[in-house]
Design a protein around this motif. Structure first.
Motif, PDB file in Angstrom:
ATOM      1  N   LYS A  75     -83.286  -0.095 -25.890  1.00 60.82           N
ATOM      2  CA  LYS A  75     -83.890   0.789 -26.727  1.00 60.82           C
ATOM      3  C   LYS A  75     -84.955   0.108 -27.345  1.00 60.82           C
ATOM      4  N   ASP A  76     -85.385  -0.723 -27.459  1.00 58.43           N
ATOM      5  CA  ASP A  76     -86.514  -0.964 -28.131  1.00 58.43           C
ATOM      6  C   ASP A  76     -88.300  -0.149 -27.231  1.00 58.43           C
ATOM      7  N   GLU A  77     -87.355   0.471 -26.102  1.00 58.21           N
ATOM      8  CA  GLU A  77     -88.539   1.386 -25.562  1.00 58.21           C
ATOM      9  C   GLU A  77     -88.975   2.416 -26.352  1.00 58.21           C
ATOM     10  N   ARG A  78     -87.363   2.687 -26.163  1.00 59.34           N
ATOM     11  CA  ARG A  78     -87.440   3.610 -27.057  1.00 59.34           C
ATOM     12  C   ARG A  78     -87.654   3.973 -28.311  1.00 59.34           C
ATOM     13  N   MET A  79     -87.545   3.032 -29.146  1.00 58.79           N
ATOM     14  CA  MET A  79     -88.330   3.003 -30.311  1.00 58.79           C
ATOM     15  C   MET A  79     -89.461   3.195 -30.585  1.00 58.79           C
ATOM     16  N   ASP A  83     -92.053   6.125 -32.515  1.00 64.19           N
ATOM     17  CA  ASP A  83     -93.481   5.653 -33.416  1.00 64.19           C
ATOM     18  C   ASP A  83     -92.999   4.278 -34.549  1.00 64.19           C
ATOM     19  N   GLY A  84     -91.787   3.607 -32.965  1.00 65.86           N
ATOM     20  CA  GLY A  84     -91.222   2.133 -33.537  1.00 65.86           C
ATOM     21  C   GLY A  84     -92.049   1.541 -33.892  1.00 65.86           C
ATOM     22  N   TRP A  85     -91.610   0.004 -34.754  1.00 64.49           N
ATOM     23  CA  TRP A  85     -92.384  -0.936 -34.627  1.00 64.49           C
ATOM     24  C   TRP A  85     -92.251  -2.239 -34.771  1.00 64.49           C
ATOM     25  N   LYS A  86     -93.137  -2.943 -33.725  1.00 61.05           N
ATOM     26  CA  LYS A  86     -91.762  -4.826 -33.966  1.00 61.05           C
ATOM     27  C   LYS A  86     -92.570  -5.582 -34.755  1.00 61.05           C
ATOM     28  N   CYS A  87     -91.290  -6.330 -35.447  1.00 57.94           N
ATOM     29  CA  CYS A  87     -92.394  -7.468 -36.510  1.00 57.94           C
ATOM     30  C   CYS A  87     -92.126  -8.429 -36.069  1.00 57.94           C
ATOM     31  N   ILE A  88     -92.690  -9.239 -36.581  1.00 61.81           N
ATOM     32  CA  ILE A  88     -93.524 -10.776 -36.826  1.00 61.81           C
ATOM     33  C   ILE A  88     -92.489 -11.682 -36.093  1.00 61.81           C
ATOM     34  N   CYS A  89     -91.022 -10.975 -36.438  1.00 59.04           N
ATOM     35  CA  CYS A  89     -89.442 -11.840 -36.210  1.00 59.04           C
ATOM     36  C   CYS A  89     -88.803 -11.530 -34.958  1.00 59.04           C
ATOM     37  N   GLY A  90     -89.844 -10.906 -34.346  1.00 55.72           N
ATOM     38  CA  GLY A  90     -89.065 -10.066 -33.417  1.00 55.72           C
ATOM     39  C   GLY A  90     -88.288  -8.963 -32.984  1.00 55.72           C
ATOM     40  N   LYS A  91     -87.641  -8.231 -34.477  1.00 60.16           N
ATOM     41  CA  LYS A  91     -86.928  -7.111 -34.240  1.00 60.16           C
ATOM     42  C   LYS A  91     -87.639  -5.629 -34.328  1.00 60.16           C
ATOM     43  N   PHE A 112    -100.845  -9.194 -39.856  1.00 61.51           N
ATOM     44  CA  PHE A 112    -100.824 -10.077 -39.475  1.00 61.51           C
ATOM     45  C   PHE A 112    -101.465  -9.584 -38.092  1.00 61.51           C
ATOM     46  N   LYS A 113    -100.586  -8.932 -37.356  1.00 63.24           N
ATOM     47  CA  LYS A 113    -101.755  -8.351 -36.188  1.00 63.24           C
ATOM     48  C   LYS A 113    -102.887  -8.488 -36.142  1.00 63.24           C
ATOM     49  N   LYS A 114    -103.768  -7.870 -36.838  1.00 61.63           N
ATOM     50  CA  LYS A 114    -105.406  -7.575 -37.332  1.00 61.63           C
ATOM     51  C   LYS A 114    -105.415  -9.378 -36.838  1.00 61.63           C
ATOM     52  N   LYS A 115    -104.902 -10.505 -37.866  1.00 68.15           N
ATOM     53  CA  LYS A 115    -105.437 -11.669 -38.074  1.00 68.15           C
ATOM     54  C   LYS A 115    -105.240 -12.016 -36.964  1.00 68.15           C
ATOM     55  N   LYS A 116    -103.920 -11.918 -36.375  1.00 69.09           N
ATOM     56  CA  LYS A 116    -103.782 -12.633 -35.018  1.00 69.09           C
ATOM     57  C   LYS A 116    -105.197 -12.140 -33.860  1.00 69.09           C
ATOM     58  N   GLU A 117    -105.544 -11.701 -33.848  1.00 65.10           N
ATOM     59  CA  GLU A 117    -106.071 -10.552 -32.650  1.00 65.10           C
ATOM     60  C   GLU A 117    -107.843 -11.371 -32.817  1.00 65.10           C
ATOM     61  N   GLN A 118    -107.912 -11.384 -34.800  1.00 66.84           N
ATOM     62  CA  GLN A 118    -109.483 -11.965 -34.312  1.00 66.84           C
ATOM     63  C   GLN A 118    -109.766 -13.622 -34.359  1.00 66.84           C
ATOM     64  N   GLU A 119    -108.231 -14.034 -34.367  1.00 62.46           N
ATOM     65  CA  GLU A 119    -108.120 -15.595 -33.915  1.00 62.46           C
ATOM     66  C   GLU A 119    -108.688 -15.621 -32.603  1.00 62.46           C
ATOM     67  N   GLN A 120    -107.215 -15.027 -31.568  1.00 61.71           N
ATOM     68  CA  GLN A 120    -107.605 -14.941 -30.221  1.00 61.71           C
ATOM     69  C   GLN A 120    -108.733 -14.964 -29.634  1.00 61.71           C
ATOM     70  N   LYS A 121    -109.802 -13.837 -30.335  1.00 59.16           N
ATOM     71  CA  LYS A 121    -110.967 -12.995 -30.111  1.00 59.16           C
ATOM     72  C   LYS A 121    -112.418 -14.836 -30.373  1.00 59.16           C
ATOM     73  N   GLN A 122    -112.139 -15.118 -31.372  1.00 59.73           N
ATOM     74  CA  GLN A 122    -112.509 -16.145 -31.914  1.00 59.73           C
ATOM     75  C   GLN A 122    -112.385 -17.676 -30.784  1.00 59.73           C
ATOM     76  N   ALA A 123    -110.740 -17.282 -30.667  1.00 56.41           N
ATOM     77  CA  ALA A 123    -110.463 -18.436 -29.864  1.00 56.41           C
ATOM     78  C   ALA A 123    -110.973 -18.522 -28.154  1.00 56.41           C
ATOM     79  N   GLY A 124    -111.010 -17.287 -27.886  1.00 57.16           N
ATOM     80  CA  GLY A 124    -111.664 -16.794 -26.522  1.00 57.16           C
ATOM     81  C   GLY A 124    -113.791 -17.332 -26.965  1.00 57.16           C
ATOM     82  N   GLU A 125    -113.768 -16.883 -27.462  1.00 57.86           N
ATOM     83  CA  GLU A 125    -115.544 -17.023 -28.134  1.00 57.86           C
ATOM     84  C   GLU A 125    -116.036 -18.944 -28.227  1.00 57.86           C
TER      85      GLU A 125
END
Ligand SMILES: [Zn+2]
Length: 159
Positions: A75-79, A83-91, A112-125
């Protein structure tokens, strides 16, 4: 003396075999000593025991849960495909829903996603920097040659 050893080895083998059968049937009991002392008799008794009912039930419950999870996933995949979206809460929310039931909007989630990506990039560096320092320490104490260090450095910085 030799006979004693043979008897002991036979006992241990029977113990393990009996235990394996009993575990296979879903029991948590220890049957090793039964097998050890009674050998083939314990083995036959163990083999004759029915599958532990609790395990059968548990397997059924697990299978059901798995099936439910799979269905949710489908169901999730279909959604998401629609063009559905996944919330931070997992829904997962359908595309026409702007605000999740937890109160976060789609824009919040994107940010939130963008911020997290940035953080991950920094952590990787910083992780790479740490590794580089470790290689440098290895170079300094002679565990790495200059070429090896240069190669590691290039590898790390190219990532
Ligand atoms: Zn949410």
């Amino acid at each position: 003396m030799g006979q004693i050893i043979i008897v002991l080895v036979y006992g241990v083998i029977m113990g393990f075999a009996t235990q394996a059968i009993i575990e296979n049937k879903g029991y948590k009991d220890n049957w090793f000593w039964w097998g050890f002392f009674f050998g083939i008799i314990a083995l036959i008794v163990a083999a004759a025991r029915p599958q532990c009912a609790a395990t059968i039930e548990m397997n059924e419950v697990l299978a059901e849960e798995r099936e439910k999870k799979n269905e949710l996933k489908r169901k999730d995949e279909r959604m998401l495909q629609e063009d559905g979206w996944k919330c931070i809460c997992g829904k997962l929310n359908a595309s026409y829903i702007g605000t999740c039931s937890c109160g976060r909007t789609r824009a919040d989630v994107e940010e939130f996603k963008k911020k997290k990506e940035q953080e991950q990039k920094q952590a990787g560096e910083s992780e790479r920097l740490k590794q580089l320092q470790q290689y440098k320490a290895l170079l300094d104490c002679g565990a790495l040659t200059e070429e090896e260090f240069a190669a590691k450095k290039k590898q790390l910085l190219n990532l």
